[in-house]
Design a protein around this motif. Structure first.
Motif, PDB file in Angstrom:
ATOM      1  N   MET A  21      42.457  40.804  -7.823  1.00 53.28           N
ATOM      2  CA  MET A  21      43.269  39.722  -8.055  1.00 53.28           C
ATOM      3  C   MET A  21      44.023  40.218  -5.906  1.00 53.28           C
ATOM      4  N   LEU A  22      43.975  40.830  -6.045  1.00 50.70           N
ATOM      5  CA  LEU A  22      44.627  40.849  -3.816  1.00 50.70           C
ATOM      6  C   LEU A  22      43.400  41.130  -3.079  1.00 50.70           C
ATOM      7  N   THR A  80      36.888  35.924  -6.667  1.00 49.72           N
ATOM      8  CA  THR A  80      37.694  36.506  -7.973  1.00 49.72           C
ATOM      9  C   THR A  80      37.135  35.122  -9.108  1.00 49.72           C
ATOM     10  N   ALA A  81      37.354  34.828 -10.680  1.00 51.10           N
ATOM     11  CA  ALA A  81      36.562  33.511 -10.974  1.00 51.10           C
ATOM     12  C   ALA A  81      36.723  32.820 -10.103  1.00 51.10           C
ATOM     13  N   LEU A  82      37.581  32.694  -9.805  1.00 53.54           N
ATOM     14  CA  LEU A  82      37.718  30.940  -9.323  1.00 53.54           C
ATOM     15  C   LEU A  82      36.786  30.579  -8.778  1.00 53.54           C
TER      16      LEU A  82
END
Lengths: 298, 109
Positions: free
Chosen positions: A55-56, A61-63
């Motif tokens: 995530m960093l 990401t899934a976003l």
């Protein structure tokens, strides 16, 4: 609930949250870039990082579909990692839901971008306006299919090794959904590969099937699909060779013995999830079978 | 939802209440929760890294990549002060902002 002409609550909120995410990510890297860069370099040795780290490092990401510059950075990183299946696992881990459920359109879009990028072939959950009932589900084992009249287990394999590995799967009593695997009555090398790397998908559950079954059935006949085991990164180019399985089986698609073996997927209580996306290959250039050879040249 | 090292001090109850009042399918709701979870994560990591010295930042990130919650808290207790409250504060502000936006969306029916 609609706003203006198109946007729903979900779309509005998703847009706002993604904007927040981009801002937070940018701020994090601006303030702590040196440490995060160190982490990124270290993660090359670790190969597979935790979701907390992903995530960093990866704003894609899934976003939301990743901005192009981020995709390029990730591609560059992928080129430096010898075993790309590890990179596929890492990419997919950050986007796949924890439970095995149908993906929503935003997720399918992100995953199709990841698969297209990692395997170097264009894939999508929808092609020519057609799609399956889902693109992420449990795969179960199918039997071999008769490729031509008279085909049976004693003539089905080219080598003793293949016979040793796959005879026990047996041959289905009926033909595949589209009959024998022959071209104008001739059995070719391409036909052989189609049966070897076939999958069965529930064409009867595809949206629009009841309105126009013939169109759907014709569309799916030997349609190329990429099947990926997200847990080991293995991928195989297949064709749709049969219709099924029935809903009551608890399986969402089936794979030939060779497909199941390559993906390291098992049947029964150990059946596991795969991603299955259409391959956009109008010139029929993408060869059937395991995709590892692509990785070396990607 | 994945358990993070800060899961015991950061909850999403208030956000879930708002989400449940919106017209969302289960899949849409789950997806939005994923994004919110990721936003909170970035905010927490920013807060923690801002409290650490250069070398300690690396140690923290290493423990984070290994999901080693015990070592993370051991480090934070040694190297920071009042970090739990600082995490609660930063994530609380973020949650309030998200909730505010949700309420505004609901008004726009």
């Amino acid at each position: 609930m609609l706003f203006g002409k198109k946007k729903t609550h979900y779309q509005h909120l998703r847009e706002k949250l993604v904007k927040h995410h981009q801002g937070l990510h940018k701020r994090l890297w601006k303030k702590h870039g040196e440490s995060l860069k160190w982490l990124k370099e270290s993660s090359k040795q670790l190969v597979v990082g935790s979701a907390a780290t992903l995530m960093l490092l990866n704003p894609a990401t899934a976003l939301t579909p990743a901005p192009q510059h981020n995709l390029m950075a990730v591609k560059q990183l992928a080129d430096e990692i010898p075993d790309k299946s590890a990179f596929v696992i890492l990419d997919l881990r950050s986007v796949l839901p924890s439970e095995i459920r149908p993906l929503i359109p935003g997720e399918e879009q992100v995953i199709s971008e990841i698969l297209s990028r990692d395997f170097g072939i264009k894939v999508s959950a929808e092609l020519e306006g057609k799609k399956l009932n889902r693109s992420y589900g449990l795969i179960g084992a199918e039997q071999h299919l008769a490729r031509f009249p008279g085909d049976n287990m004693s003539v089905h394999f080219d080598t003793p090794e293949e016979a040793r590995l796959y005879t026990s799967s047996g041959m289905a009593p009926g033909l595949g959904g589209w009959g024998y695997f022959t071209t104008n009555g001739e059995f070719t090398e391409k036909d052989k590969l189609k049966e070897k790397y076939y999958i069965a998908v529930p064409t009867f559950l595809a949206p629009g099937f009841s309105d126009n079954p013939h169109e759907i059935i014709n569309f799916f006949k030997h349609r190329k699909m990429l099947v990926v085991n997200p847990e080991n990164g293995k991928a195989v180019v297949t064709v749709v060779g049969d219709a099924g399985p029935a809903e009551w089986t608890g399986k969402h698609l089936g794979g030939s013995p060779e497909v199941m073996s390559y993906l390291n997927r098992e049947d029964g209580s150990k059946k596991g999830p795969v991603l299955y996306f259409f391959i956009d290959d109008p010139e029929n250039k993408v060869p059937l079978g395991p995709i590892e050879s692509y990785n070396k040249n990607a | 939802m994945k358990k993070h090292f800060y899961s015991h001090i950061v909850d999403s109850v208030s956000i879930n209440i708002e989400l449940n009042q919106m017209q969302l399918s289960i899949d849409e709701k789950n997806h939005l929760i994923q994004i919110i979870d990721s936003n909170i994560h970035l905010s927490v990591v920013d807060t923690v890294l801002s409290e650490l010295a250069k070398e300690d930042k690396k140690t923290f990130l290493k423990h984070l990549s290994e999901d080693n919650h015990e070592k993370i808290w051991q480090l934070l207790k040694e190297k920071t002060e009042n970090i739990e409250n600082k995490i609660k504060k930063s994530t609380g502000e973020l949650k309030q902002q998200i909730i505010k936006e949700m309420k505004e969306l609901k008004k726009k029916k």
